[in-house]
Design a protein around this motif. Structure first.
Motif, PDB file in Angstrom:
ATOM      1  N   CYS A 147      49.048  36.380  59.371  1.00 45.87           N
ATOM      2  CA  CYS A 147      48.134  35.950  58.303  1.00 45.87           C
ATOM      3  C   CYS A 147      46.975  36.935  58.136  1.00 45.87           C
ATOM      4  O   CYS A 147      46.483  37.130  57.021  1.00 45.87           O
ATOM      5  N   LYS A 173      48.298  39.512  55.897  1.00 47.51           N
ATOM      6  CA  LYS A 173      48.669  39.050  54.558  1.00 47.51           C
ATOM      7  C   LYS A 173      47.465  38.671  53.700  1.00 47.51           C
ATOM      8  O   LYS A 173      47.488  38.832  52.472  1.00 47.51           O
ATOM      9  N   TYR A 174      46.393  38.184  54.332  1.00 47.32           N
ATOM     10  CA  TYR A 174      45.255  37.651  53.577  1.00 47.32           C
ATOM     11  C   TYR A 174      43.976  38.426  53.895  1.00 47.32           C
ATOM     12  O   TYR A 174      43.862  39.067  54.937  1.00 47.32           O
ATOM     13  N   GLU A 226      47.328  29.947  53.336  1.00 48.92           N
ATOM     14  CA  GLU A 226      47.977  29.258  54.454  1.00 48.92           C
ATOM     15  C   GLU A 226      46.916  28.517  55.233  1.00 48.92           C
ATOM     16  O   GLU A 226      45.827  29.060  55.480  1.00 48.92           O
ATOM     17  N   PHE A 271      43.552  30.622  55.484  1.00 51.20           N
ATOM     18  CA  PHE A 271      43.688  32.040  55.125  1.00 51.20           C
ATOM     19  C   PHE A 271      43.910  32.141  53.617  1.00 51.20           C
ATOM     20  O   PHE A 271      44.707  31.366  53.054  1.00 51.20           O
ATOM     21  N   LYS A 314      51.578  29.071  51.649  1.00 56.48           N
ATOM     22  CA  LYS A 314      52.293  30.238  52.160  1.00 56.48           C
ATOM     23  C   LYS A 314      52.511  31.309  51.107  1.00 56.48           C
ATOM     24  O   LYS A 314      53.213  32.287  51.351  1.00 56.48           O
ATOM     25  N   LYS A 342      51.835  34.290  64.331  1.00 53.87           N
ATOM     26  CA  LYS A 342      51.480  33.681  63.040  1.00 53.87           C
ATOM     27  C   LYS A 342      50.050  34.044  62.627  1.00 53.87           C
ATOM     28  O   LYS A 342      49.783  34.339  61.461  1.00 53.87           O
TER      29      LYS A 342
END
Length: 692
Positions: free
Chosen positions: A214, A217-218, A317, A328, A313, A210
């Protein structure tokens, strides 16, 4: 290494074993004896009454003492056939409202940053009350800790089994017996009342899928800490969290009978009816805080969507681990919205963000600590590399000889470690838990490699040299940050090494090399870190470990006294101290000096000190947790004189006959005396409860 499971029973009392004591208490101090007392006599709180099996006036007197039953209270007797019982059971009970439940916890301080931290052991009667609350409301607890989308450490169900891995069995030590004793050992080392999800340790989160997802993604991660969270929690925030603040204030009387209101009341009673701040250390405090912080999470997610159209999300997040938030996000505006909304929500709960700990990490999202850990892992694996080398021995006709090898250089390890600390710009304290976890594993690997060798004199000497080199580095690293959790790991390593050499019957001269090394380093640590308000528990651990390596390594009486700030007065010819020793120091010192003649003067001082403390506290603070626990421990201590025990009984209103009845009720309470104490077992039990 296989795990074995043990079914857990005694649900009403079990939380007393698992969720009541801070991780940092000395290894001699446990709830095992108290739990056994509750279990054996079926002492419990049920339907507003304290109940127990009728076993005579001695037990009843003990119950009244522990629960602070007010005078002239009528004790009710009932006889009934219970499920599975052959004969009807007679039970005695008193109303809970007749007990003095407003108590003073036993507070002690440990090293934590500059100012230290106060931890608490709550009164035994309140421990039973919390256990009853757990048993009655476990479903409500797991429900109210399941509402957040952010939380990554929360109880999800009641533990049904204990899973235990015993490294001593894995090493096949001949001195460890199997059978029924192992069942008892496993049962007593369960980790917590609840099963937790998703991460029991924050470092597992940093290594998780996880977290890495992240990162992809961020573009940034922000870390937010709540300022003095447990010290600042307002207990009335609990019914607010469960029912809503306005609803609670609209119906104050009604809210007191709700789950939140009852939890609030219990937390106040065990802390002198204090509403500002909760006790720190016990697991139940973290559960109390978790329910309140879950409501913060829910409100924050709703506020970010309603006021800024930010969807969890999608635009951000958040992961919360106890009182630390990890956010994030991509846009700077999201960062500002999160801070602004969280500040307002925390303010409504009488909490606040700690601005000094607010950190932002742009991509690549990696902290200084993570970088340092990677370097340390590489260093440890390259320098600590034990092996077993197979060679042909021409003297024995070509027979294969297995030689243990571990060319460990402590100086190289120390220099490399200091370099990592310096270049990564982190503190020793940030890395010691991680470092010691690796070293503990390396100790196991070294032992495993030795066991795979022929184990002759050459192998034994190499083994001892390797262990000493590893401990030399460990003591060096420990000296920079001698906190309790680091001390526990340090002691665990020492106990493992000492226990292994003893169990494998190493020659005296080789054992002496290790034992003398341990003795000298512990003396050095004790001399360096003199007793202070928040430098006490660490010393007690070291003293206990030192006591287990033999009489030739006992400390001089003057050295022990000096460390505990006890001074010899030439005029009066007795020891003196400005302030009372606390329960931990008194009991650990008694465990150390035992009945040894060389410590006669110091033991006499400790006994006098304990009586003076009991007399003072009983007069001024009759519902003090420390006084009751100290009294119960003293009157069953094999090293305390009968005269001192009778004097302690008199302070609590018991004559010699009544005291004898109380002593017959339970063989040990909170301190494991003599052969009831197993250091290796207690330190191993800490492994399942490492601080969160």
């Amino acid at each position: 290494m296989s795990k074995r499971s043990v079914a857990l029973t005694h649900r009403r009392q079990r939380a007393v074993m698992t969720d009541m004591l801070p991780f940092e208490v000395p290894p001699t101090f446990t709830n095992r004896g108290f739990f056994a007392f509750l279990r054996d006599h079926k002492v419990e709180i049920e339907d507003g009454r304290v109940r127990w099996i009728d076993r005579g006036p001695g037990l009843e007197r003990t119950i009244k003492l522990i629960f602070g039953v007010k005078k002239n209270v009528v004790v009710e007797t009932t006889t009934q056939k219970e499920w599975g019982a052959v004969k009807p059971i007679t039970r005695r009970s008193v109303p809970l409202k007749s007990c003095r439940m407003e108590t003073i916890p036993f507070n002690f301080r440990v090293a934590h940053k500059i100012e230290g931290r106060t931890l608490s052991v709550v009164h035994p009667r309140n421990q039973v009350r919390i256990a009853e609350f757990y048993a009655r409301h476990s479903a409500m607890i797991t429900y109210y800790t399941s509402l957040s989308s952010f939380s990554i450490r929360r109880p999800v169900s009641v533990s049904r089994y204990a899973f235990f891995k015993d490294k001593l069995h894995d090493q096949d030590l001949e001195s460890i017996s199997g059978g029924v004793e192992e069942y008892g050992r496993e049962y007593e080392q369960i980790g917590s009342y609840f099963v937790y999800q998703k991460y029991r340790n924050i470092h597992k989160f940093f290594e998780s899928y996880k977290y890495h997802r992240c990162e992809k993604k961020y573009d940034a991660m922000m870390q937010i800490d709540i300022s003095k969270c447990f010290d600042s929690i307002y207990t009335h925030s609990m019914p607010w969290a469960v029912m809503g603040k306005n609803q609670t204030k609209f119906n104050l009387d009604g809210s007191k009978s709700t789950f939140g209101g009852r939890f609030d009341a219990v937390m106040q009673q065990l802390n002198q009816n204090e509403t500002n701040g909760i006790v720190i250390g016990p697991e139940f405090s973290r559960i109390f805080a978790e329910i309140i912080l879950q409501s913060v999470d829910v409100e924050l997610e709703r506020a970010l969507f309603d006021r800024a159209n930010l969807k969890h999300k999608s635009h951000y997040e958040i992961f919360r681990y106890v009182d630390d938030f990890f956010v994030f996000y991509n846009d700077k505006s999201t960062e500002l919205h999160v801070i602004e909304e969280l500040q307002e929500i925390l303010k409504s709960k009488k909490l606040a963000i700690n601005p000094a700990k607010l950190k932002v990490y742009p991509k690549p999202i990696i902290t200084e600590i993570t970088i340092a850990k990677e370097h340390i892992s590489t260093l440890m694996n390259s320098v600590i590399d034990p092996s077993v080398e197979e060679t042909d021995n021409s003297d024995t006709g070509g027979e294969i000889v297995k030689r243990f090898s571990c060319n460990l250089n402590a100086n190289r390890l120390i220099v490399g470690y200091k370099t990592v600390i310096k270049e990564s710009k982190v503190e020793y304290s940030d890395l010691l838990n991680y470092t010691f976890a690796i070293i503990e594993n390396k100790v196991d690997i070294i032992i495993g490699a030795y066991l795979a060798s022929d184990g002759d004199h050459i192998d034994r000497r190499r083994m001892v040299n390797a262990i000493i080199a590893l401990l030399e580095f460990s003591f060096f690293a420990y000296s920079a940050s001698p906190k309790v959790n680091h001390t526990i790991r340090m002691c665990r390593m020492v106990a493992t090494a000492v226990g292994f050499l003893t169990s494998r019957q190493f020659p005296h001269e080789l054992k002496h090399l290790l034992f003398k090394f341990v003795h000298d380093n512990i003396r050095e640590m004790l001399a360096k870190n003199k007793m202070s308000s928040h430098r006490e528990i660490e010393s007690l651990y070291l003293l206990i470990v030192l006591s287990g390596i033999g009489r030739e390594y006992w400390l001089p009486e003057e050295a022990v006294a000096s460390h505990f700030l006890i001074k010899w007065d030439e005029k009066s010819g007795v020891y003196l101290r400005e302030k009372f020793l606390n329960h931990f120091s008194i009991t650990v010192l008694l465990s150390y000096v035992k009945n040894k003649v060389r410590y006669a003067k110091l033991r006499a001082f400790i006994e006098a000190q304990a009586l003076a403390k009991l007399d003072f506290v009983k007069t001024h603070c009759p519902n003090d947790a420390e006084a009751l626990m100290l009294f119960l421990d003293l009157v069953v201590c094999p090293y305390v004189s009968v005269a001192t025990q009778n004097s302690a009984g008199a302070i609590f209103g018991l004559d010699a006959a009544q005291l004898a009845e109380l002593q017959a009720v339970n063989s040990h309470w909170f301190t494991a005396w003599g052969d009831k104490f197993d250091l290796t077992k207690e330190l191993d039990a800490k492994r399942s409860r490492d601080v969160y």
